[in-house]
Scaffold this active site. Structure first.
Site, PDB file in Angstrom:
ATOM      1  N   CYS A 128       0.787  -1.236   0.000  1.00  0.00           N
ATOM      2  CA  CYS A 128       0.000   0.000   0.000  1.00  0.00           C
ATOM      3  C   CYS A 128       0.816   1.283   0.000  1.00  0.00           C
ATOM      4  CB  CYS A 128      -0.971   0.008   1.174  1.00  0.00           C
ATOM      5  SG  CYS A 128      -2.321  -1.166   0.936  1.00  0.00           S
ATOM      6  N   GLY A 260      12.668  -4.397  -0.994  1.00  0.00           N
ATOM      7  CA  GLY A 260      13.496  -5.238  -0.139  1.00  0.00           C
ATOM      8  C   GLY A 260      12.697  -5.646   1.080  1.00  0.00           C
ATOM      9  N   HIS A 287      16.273  -2.843   9.402  1.00  0.00           N
ATOM     10  CA  HIS A 287      15.649  -1.609   8.905  1.00  0.00           C
ATOM     11  C   HIS A 287      14.131  -1.645   9.128  1.00  0.00           C
ATOM     12  CE1 HIS A 287      15.256   1.810   5.998  1.00  0.00           C
ATOM     13  NE2 HIS A 287      14.082   1.241   5.791  1.00  0.00           N
ATOM     14  N   HIS A 291      11.643   0.617  11.746  1.00  0.00           N
ATOM     15  CA  HIS A 291      10.446   1.389  11.399  1.00  0.00           C
ATOM     16  C   HIS A 291       9.335   1.233  12.450  1.00  0.00           C
ATOM     17  CE1 HIS A 291      10.965   3.347   7.565  1.00  0.00           C
ATOM     18  NE2 HIS A 291      11.308   2.250   6.920  1.00  0.00           N
ATOM     19  N   ASP A 367       5.555   7.140  -6.460  1.00  0.00           N
ATOM     20  CA  ASP A 367       6.392   6.045  -6.966  1.00  0.00           C
ATOM     21  C   ASP A 367       7.399   6.545  -7.991  1.00  0.00           C
ATOM     22  OD1 ASP A 367       5.067   4.179  -5.432  1.00  0.00           O
ATOM     23  OD2 ASP A 367       3.618   3.704  -7.007  1.00  0.00           O
ATOM     24  N   ARG A 544      12.364  -7.355  -7.392  1.00  0.00           N
ATOM     25  CA  ARG A 544      12.755  -6.260  -6.513  1.00  0.00           C
ATOM     26  C   ARG A 544      13.279  -5.105  -7.360  1.00  0.00           C
ATOM     27  NH1 ARG A 544      17.213  -6.869  -1.641  1.00  0.00           N
ATOM     28  NH2 ARG A 544      16.968  -4.748  -0.803  1.00  0.00           N
TER      29      ARG A 544
HETATM   30  N1  BES Z   1       9.015   1.610   3.526  1.00  0.00           N
HETATM   31  C1  BES Z   1      10.069   1.199   2.674  1.00  0.00           C
HETATM   32  C2  BES Z   1       9.611   0.650   1.354  1.00  0.00           C
HETATM   33  C3  BES Z   1       8.748   1.580   0.539  1.00  0.00           C
HETATM   34  C4  BES Z   1       9.015   2.931   0.476  1.00  0.00           C
HETATM   35  C5  BES Z   1       7.690   1.084  -0.179  1.00  0.00           C
HETATM   36  C6  BES Z   1       8.209   3.773  -0.284  1.00  0.00           C
HETATM   37  C7  BES Z   1       6.887   1.916  -0.931  1.00  0.00           C
HETATM   38  C8  BES Z   1       7.149   3.272  -0.981  1.00  0.00           C
HETATM   39  C9  BES Z   1      10.951   0.169   3.355  1.00  0.00           C
HETATM   40  O1  BES Z   1      11.125   0.383   4.712  1.00  0.00           O
HETATM   41  C10 BES Z   1      12.318   0.308   2.757  1.00  0.00           C
HETATM   42  O2  BES Z   1      12.882   1.347   2.897  1.00  0.00           O
HETATM   43  N2  BES Z   1      12.824  -0.748   2.140  1.00  0.00           N
HETATM   44  C11 BES Z   1      14.154  -0.772   1.591  1.00  0.00           C
HETATM   45  C12 BES Z   1      15.071  -1.406   2.601  1.00  0.00           C
HETATM   46  C13 BES Z   1      16.438  -0.837   2.706  1.00  0.00           C
HETATM   47  C14 BES Z   1      16.576   0.638   2.719  1.00  0.00           C
HETATM   48  C15 BES Z   1      17.211  -1.467   3.841  1.00  0.00           C
HETATM   49  C16 BES Z   1      14.119  -1.560   0.295  1.00  0.00           C
HETATM   50  O3  BES Z   1      13.025  -1.991  -0.085  1.00  0.00           O
HETATM   51  O4  BES Z   1      15.123  -1.741  -0.335  1.00  0.00           O
HETATM   52 ZN    ZN Z   2      12.365   2.077   5.129  1.00  0.00          ZN
END
Ligand code: BES
Ligand code: ZN
Length: 590
Positions: A128, A260, A287, A291, A367, A544
């Site tokens: 989401c 990720g 990570h 959060h 996005d 990914r």
């Molecule tokens: N909340 C984010 C993923 C996200 C951000 C989804 C914006 C949709 C919109 C998540 O915590 C994140 O930052 N994931 C990173 C991990 C990394 C920085 C360690 C990722 O997906 O690579």
């Molecule tokens: Zn994050």
């Protein structure tokens, strides 16, 4: 207070939805959820109530007594979706929206059984963040609008539902061979953290507060890889204070998951590309865990304050790993982050508004401007605060900050005001306003050094002068060492150099997705044909975006590899998540 979120039709002057009761049936044959969402308001009200929706088919809105509530769906906006306006009667504090989602719902990916590990059952999951909740539930879809919920999800009996919420009873549904799963979310969440998945999902306990969920085929590997979760949870509580979400469970996703990790409260989602077999990629778990405080307890007010979520969380992730693994681990993590930041800054250009921490995303699809800037520039700024305040004071500050704002959503300005009161002079000393409101990277950015990092950087930067790692020594490098070395190498190498690297270190056969991807990016940039088959298979195995985007960009930028990029995309687009597909289409459009 009227609407403060440029990405939502929410208007708090009209009322606040503080609780939702969901009753949804998951229909894999039509790729739709259908059922009802009962919205409960903080207090009785009347008149218009604006909600966010995207591609929802609303058939009827009623009061609990069954009286029809008039509604109107406005024209669809490309970024925002469609405003759903209810006309509430006097004294109304509940509205039941009868609706179905679209097969194209932007938050949902419906997987055929062939796209799962087990290949026997279909799978469905939601994603989401940032503004996709509205394609699944009619909601005030702004991080400012927290709500609690209760959910009933009805699915075919061979499938299991998991959700970012406390699981309740599972029972027979009204129709034969279907089951209903119930969930309760007692902690209030912003809509972007609403999450669930449906599939052949099993679980194993990893500690008193944690359990891993995944498909049976992946369970053993996942349980081993993340076996250290309980120690992380304890280390995180030392940094932030008590964990307030009861449980920290997580779900290892099918390969098409576009991120990720995603910090859905009580059920973090993780990409299976973290299953390296050596626990080397658990920083992503740290990570998402972090959060639980920075992001889920203290939430960005709007996407323009996204750095409050991500910058603090990257800082926390590295702080937790420093406590667990030592200072060098932190320096290497920071160096990997800095490489990513430099690349993002170079791509945007130094004056680009997207290199500010506080952004102005009005009218734009979040996005589309997602980048590492809020993460890594944010991390550097938080690290500066820490240096200026001193560790002891900053540790106390972080706990106060969390406690003060927990379960609320705040702007950058509210943060700055709190910082100035709690640590007077610190923001001015590091020139925080310059960091936040101006583009580029200020020259007081902190540097993270370590002897090992310096050795790796010197070696890579000396490549064009003939420096080479000793093949025997390279065998003993850690995955982080390899990531740094490969990131620091020139982007384009000669065919001979590519061959030497690959033959000496077997990079094309790498099982660690970070090392493999960093290598394949070089191979793609260099037009190194012997790696093309692996590039093709990798791009068909993973969803990914962190891997897909740079690889497709590198291929697409090369005269000789452009058509390869287009061809591989055509073969695999159907299996990519809608968000990933959209991002890649933009890359391949020029
Ligand atoms: N909340 C984010 C993923 C996200 C951000 C989804 C914006 C949709 C919109 C998540 O915590 C994140 O930052 N994931 C990173 C991990 C990394 C920085 C360690 C990722 O997906 O690579
Ligand atoms: Zn994050």
């Amino acid at each position: 207070m009227s609407c403060r979120d440029p990405h939502s039709f929410t208007d708090f002057d009209q009322g606040r939805v503080v609780h939702m009761d969901l009753d949804l049936t998951v229909d894999f044959s039509t790729k739709r959820l259908h059922g009802t969402a009962t919205l409960k308001l903080a207090e009785p009200t009347s008149g218009p109530l604006d909600l966010d929706t995207r591609d929802l088919e609303v058939t009827k809105v009623t009061s609990p007594g069954g009286a029809e509530i008039p509604f109107e769906v406005a024209d669809r906006d490309e970024v925002m979706g469609s405003r759903l306006r209810l006309a509430l009667p006097d004294g109304c504090d509940q509205a039941i929206v009868h609706y179905a989602t679209s097969p194209e719902a932007s938050a949902l990916q419906w997987l055929e059984s062939a796209q799962t590990d087990g290949k026997q059952h279909p799978y469905l999951f939601s994603q989401c963040q940032a503004i996709h909740a509205r394609s699944v539930i009619p909601a005030q879809d702004s991080p400012l609008a927290r709500f609690t919920f209760h959910a009933k999800m009805t699915v075919p009996e061979e499938l299991t539902v998991v959700m970012g919420a406390a699981p309740g009873e599972v029972g027979a549904a009204d129709r034969p061979k279907w089951r209903t799963f119930t969930f309760e979310m007692p902690q209030s969440i912003p809509p972007y953290l609403f999450a669930f998945a449906v599939g052949n999902i099993v679980s194993r306990d990893l500690g008193p507060r944690s359990r891993v969920y995944t498909e049976p085929e992946t369970l053993e590997k996942a349980a081993w890889e993340f076996g250290g979760v309980d120690g992380m949870l304890t280390a995180a509580e030392e940094v932030f204070g008590p964990y307030l979400w009861d449980r920290f469970d997580f779900l290892v996703m099918p390969a098409s998951f576009p991120y990720g990790g995603m910090e859905n409260p009580r059920l973090t989602f993780l990409t299976p590309t973290l299953l390296a077999g050596d626990r080397s990629l658990v920083n992503v778990l740290a990570h998402e865990l972090a959060h639980s405080w920075t992001g889920n307890l203290v939430t960005n007010a709007t996407i323009d304050d996204f750095w409050l979520n991500e910058g603090f969380t990257v800082w926390a992730e590295r702080r937790i790993l420093e406590n667990l693994d030592g200072a060098e681990a932190k320096s290497l993590g920071a160096a990997i982050g800095r490489n990513g930041l430099d690349e993002a800054l170079a791509q945007f250009g130094p004056d680009s508004p997207f290199t500010r921490l506080k952004t102005d995303g009005k009218g734009m699809d979040p996005d589309e401007f997602y980048s590492l800037v809020p993460y890594e520039k944010g991390f550097l700024l938080v690290s500066l605060f820490e240096q200026a305040a001193g560790r002891e004071k900053f540790d106390a500050f972080i706990k106060d900050y969390i406690q003060h704002f927990q379960f609320t959503s705040i702007t950058t300005e509210e943060f700055l005001e709190f910082l100035d009161k709690a640590l007077p002079g610190v923001a001015a000393e590091v020139d925080a306003k310059r960091w936040i409101y101006q583009s580029g990277l200020p020259d007081n950015a902190p540097a993270f050094e370590s002897p090992r990092l310096e050795m790796l950087q010197n070696l890579a930067r000396g490549w064009n002068d003939g420096l080479r790692p000793d093949p025997r020594e390279g065998e003993s490098w850690s995955p982080e060492d390899w990531q740094i070395f490969l990131q620091e190498l020139p982007r384009k190498l000669s065919r001979e150099d590519c061959r030497w690297l690959d033959e000496s270190f077997h990079l094309t056969e790498q099982g660690n997705a970070e090392i493999l991807c960093n290598w394949l990016i070089i191979a793609a940039n260099s037009g190194y044909e012997p790696a093309f088959d692996r590039i093709r298979s990798f791009l068909s195995e993973v969803g990914r975006m962190k891997y897909l985007k740079p690889l497709y960009s590198a291929l697409y930028a090369g005269e000789k590899t452009k058509t390869l990029a287009v061809e591989i995309f055509a073969d695999n687009a159907g299996g990519y998540h809608p968000i990933a597909r959209g991002g890649l289409e933009r890359i391949l459009a020029g």
